[in-house]
Design an enzyme around this catalytic site. Structure first.
Site, PDB file in Angstrom:
ATOM      1  N   SER A 112       0.805  -1.218   0.000  1.00 48.42           N
ATOM      2  CA  SER A 112       0.000   0.000   0.000  1.00 48.42           C
ATOM      3  C   SER A 112       0.843   1.275   0.000  1.00 48.42           C
ATOM      4  O   SER A 112       0.376   2.331  -0.424  1.00 48.42           O
ATOM      5  CB  SER A 112      -0.922   0.002   1.224  1.00 48.42           C
ATOM      6  OG  SER A 112      -1.780  -1.121   1.215  1.00 48.42           O
ATOM      7  N   GLY A 120     -23.255 -26.720   6.086  1.00 44.63           N
ATOM      8  CA  GLY A 120     -22.799 -27.645   7.109  1.00 44.63           C
ATOM      9  C   GLY A 120     -21.533 -28.375   6.691  1.00 44.63           C
ATOM     10  O   GLY A 120     -20.653 -27.807   6.042  1.00 44.63           O
ATOM     11  N   THR A 136      -6.518  -3.063   1.237  1.00 42.57           N
ATOM     12  CA  THR A 136      -7.315  -3.668   2.304  1.00 42.57           C
ATOM     13  C   THR A 136      -8.392  -2.704   2.786  1.00 42.57           C
ATOM     14  O   THR A 136      -8.382  -1.509   2.463  1.00 42.57           O
ATOM     15  CB  THR A 136      -6.413  -4.039   3.491  1.00 42.57           C
ATOM     16  OG1 THR A 136      -5.857  -2.826   4.034  1.00 42.57           O
ATOM     17  CG2 THR A 136      -5.285  -4.967   3.063  1.00 42.57           C
ATOM     18  N   ILE A 160     -24.493 -22.675   6.169  1.00 44.07           N
ATOM     19  CA  ILE A 160     -25.748 -23.320   5.775  1.00 44.07           C
ATOM     20  C   ILE A 160     -25.490 -24.709   5.202  1.00 44.07           C
ATOM     21  O   ILE A 160     -26.250 -25.652   5.434  1.00 44.07           O
ATOM     22  CB  ILE A 160     -26.507 -22.437   4.763  1.00 44.07           C
ATOM     23  CG1 ILE A 160     -27.072 -21.195   5.464  1.00 44.07           C
ATOM     24  CG2 ILE A 160     -27.619 -23.219   4.061  1.00 44.07           C
ATOM     25  CD1 ILE A 160     -27.654 -20.152   4.525  1.00 44.07           C
ATOM     26  N   GLN A 193     -36.300 -20.765  11.445  1.00 46.42           N
ATOM     27  CA  GLN A 193     -36.133 -19.312  11.542  1.00 46.42           C
ATOM     28  C   GLN A 193     -34.670 -18.885  11.512  1.00 46.42           C
ATOM     29  O   GLN A 193     -34.330 -17.870  10.887  1.00 46.42           O
ATOM     30  CB  GLN A 193     -36.804 -18.807  12.822  1.00 46.42           C
ATOM     31  CG  GLN A 193     -36.863 -17.280  12.892  1.00 46.42           C
ATOM     32  CD  GLN A 193     -37.561 -16.796  14.156  1.00 46.42           C
ATOM     33  OE1 GLN A 193     -36.980 -16.860  15.238  1.00 46.42           O
ATOM     34  NE2 GLN A 193     -38.791 -16.328  14.021  1.00 46.42           N
ATOM     35  N   THR A 243      -1.076 -10.139 -11.855  1.00 53.60           N
ATOM     36  CA  THR A 243      -2.114 -10.972 -12.446  1.00 53.60           C
ATOM     37  C   THR A 243      -1.929 -10.938 -13.953  1.00 53.60           C
ATOM     38  O   THR A 243      -1.686  -9.881 -14.531  1.00 53.60           O
ATOM     39  CB  THR A 243      -3.508 -10.444 -12.077  1.00 53.60           C
ATOM     40  OG1 THR A 243      -3.649 -10.454 -10.649  1.00 53.60           O
ATOM     41  CG2 THR A 243      -4.594 -11.303 -12.684  1.00 53.60           C
ATOM     42  N   GLU A 261      -6.470  -4.510  -4.471  1.00 50.57           N
ATOM     43  CA  GLU A 261      -6.647  -3.059  -4.634  1.00 50.57           C
ATOM     44  C   GLU A 261      -6.787  -2.327  -3.294  1.00 50.57           C
ATOM     45  O   GLU A 261      -7.477  -1.322  -3.190  1.00 50.57           O
ATOM     46  CB  GLU A 261      -7.862  -2.744  -5.521  1.00 50.57           C
ATOM     47  CG  GLU A 261      -7.859  -3.438  -6.863  1.00 50.57           C
ATOM     48  CD  GLU A 261      -6.710  -3.031  -7.769  1.00 50.57           C
ATOM     49  OE1 GLU A 261      -5.833  -2.264  -7.336  1.00 50.57           O
ATOM     50  OE2 GLU A 261      -6.680  -3.489  -8.919  1.00 50.57           O
ATOM     51  N   ARG A 282     -32.025 -29.319   1.656  1.00 49.02           N
ATOM     52  CA  ARG A 282     -31.626 -30.035   2.863  1.00 49.02           C
ATOM     53  C   ARG A 282     -32.760 -30.009   3.889  1.00 49.02           C
ATOM     54  O   ARG A 282     -33.314 -28.943   4.184  1.00 49.02           O
ATOM     55  CB  ARG A 282     -30.377 -29.363   3.448  1.00 49.02           C
ATOM     56  CG  ARG A 282     -29.904 -29.935   4.776  1.00 49.02           C
ATOM     57  CD  ARG A 282     -29.372 -31.335   4.647  1.00 49.02           C
ATOM     58  NE  ARG A 282     -28.684 -31.736   5.879  1.00 49.02           N
ATOM     59  CZ  ARG A 282     -28.296 -32.973   6.125  1.00 49.02           C
ATOM     60  NH1 ARG A 282     -28.502 -33.934   5.228  1.00 49.02           N
ATOM     61  NH2 ARG A 282     -27.669 -33.253   7.256  1.00 49.02           N
TER      62      ARG A 282
END
Length: 397
Positions: free
Chosen positions: A136, A353, A379, A351, A293, A163, A377, A282
């Site tokens: 940075s 699991g 933090t 979710i 819920q 990249t 780009e 599931r």
């Protein structure tokens, strides 16, 4: 039609472009992403398809053979592609930044030389600012370009985290030059370095050693770039005027932050899709877990975060398209999108699991990929510094 990530006020052309890209993602990227990512294989067929769609020239003006589309259009396209496989969006990211820098800062000769071939993907761009001791803190750049008696330059230094370091043939390289200025930021110059695609010595004095192994962001290569007395003409100084490199690079990073925000939005969007689909399949205690819920509330929070991130990304892109300064908005969008993407993907993982920990499930890949969004780009801490300093100026007592 799913309600998430819809954008109002798009033209017919923009809508058609996004429709074509979404179809390409659903048919050509998602079905093969898992296999290619696990093998760390470069997605050549996908890249060829993106060339045919005109994605590499999406923002390049029509006079140079591109589509002449806005940053908003590009960001929405990136969001769609990242939803399919984040690495593919990385393939076009630095190419886009280099093209943008040429459009904004290049000489007429540089634009004519590179932009038509960049629009077709014949010339592929990479962006090189980071170094082993430089992240940075751009003022710490140590790669030097020394002017020679004949007016050319000799560049020596080591760059990191490129990249497309191997597949690129044109690299925008930030260097330190002696302009005699009082500020370190006015003693930096961006050079357009040409090289061959591949690893090893790809041009005289230019070496790409090999791929850096990563936990995620696979398929696209990340490399070092070593320059050992590489001779380059003064005509390869971006814009033709030394000492402007820092400001040119920061302009590129600003639109790059919108790009990363869009990629994070795509990851969050896909994470939500996977989570809500699995939650309806599931069953526990005799009913789908989506009807419990705790899971239902988690899905509601995930969707809200996806929508907030998308909205902020769109706002930043639209500001830039109107010619307004948007460093704060880009920083906000990047910070929120990356943090929310991380949270949404992790919630989707929860979710799933135990199955989420299996490489057979797509969410495992997203868990590894989303971490890069927290770094790329700048933090979140860097974004907060940019935002906070601007706020103190705007609200100074």
């Amino acid at each position: 039609m799913p309600r998430l990530c819809q954008t109002d006020g798009l033209s017919e052309d923009q809508t058609e472009i996004l429709k074509a890209v979404r179809q390409f993602v659903d048919e050509q990227i998602i079905p093969v992403a898992q296999e290619l990512e696990h093998a760390d294989d470069y997605p050549q067929e996908i890249i060829d398809g993106l060339k045919e769609l005109g994605v590499f020239g999406l923002t390049i003006p029509e006079e140079f053979g591109g589509l002449g589309e806005s940053l908003l259009t590009y960001a929405l396209v990136v969001e769609e592609i990242a939803r399919g496989w984040m690495s593919v969006s990385g393939v076009i990211n630095t190419h886009f930044i280099v093209a943008y820098m040429l459009i904004q800062h290049g000489t007429d000769e540089q634009k004519q030389k590179y932009l038509p071939r960049m629009a077709t993907g014949e010339v592929r761009g990479a962006f090189s600012m980071s170094e082993p001791g430089l992240g940075s803190d751009v003022s710490a750049v140590s790669t030097k370009a020394v002017k020679q008696d004949d007016g050319s330059y000799a560049i020596t230094g080591q760059k990191m985290w490129l990249t497309n370091g191997a597949t690129s043939t044109l690299v925008a390289v930030l260097t330190k030059t002696d302009e005699g200025a009082d500020s370190v930021y006015k003693n930096m110059t961006t050079f357009l370095v040409e090289k061959e695609a591949g690893f090893g010595e790809t041009a005289q004095g230019v070496t790409v050693p090999g791929k850096i192994e990563k936990m995620g962001y696979k398929g696209v290569e990340t490399t070092e770039l070593i320059l050992e007395g590489h001779r380059i003409g003064a005509d390869q100084v971006l814009g033709g005027e030394p000492g402007k490199g820092f400001f040119q690079m920061m302009d590129g990073v600003e639109v790059g932050r919108v790009n990363v925000a869009a990629r994070a939005c795509g990851l969050a969007w896909r994470g939500f899709e996977l989570g809500i689909a699995y939650a309806q399949q599931r069953k526990t205690f005799g009913k789908p877990i989506a009807e419990h819920q705790a899971v239902l509330f988690r899905l509601a929070e995930m969707a809200t975060k996806v929508e907030v991130a998308h909205t902020m990304m769109v706002k930043a892109a639209r500001l830039k398209d109107t010619g307004q300064r948007m460093d704060v908005e880009a920083g906000m969008a990047k910070m929120v999108a990356s943090e929310y993407a991380n949270e949404v993907v992790e919630d989707s993982f929860r979710i799933h699991g135990g199955y989420g920990y299996s490489k057979e499930y797509e969410i495992e890949r997203l868990m590894r990929e989303v971490k890069f969004m927290l770094i790329g780009e700048g933090t979140s801490d860097i974004q907060k510094m940019i935002i906070g300093r601007s706020l103190l100026k705007d609200y100074r007592l």
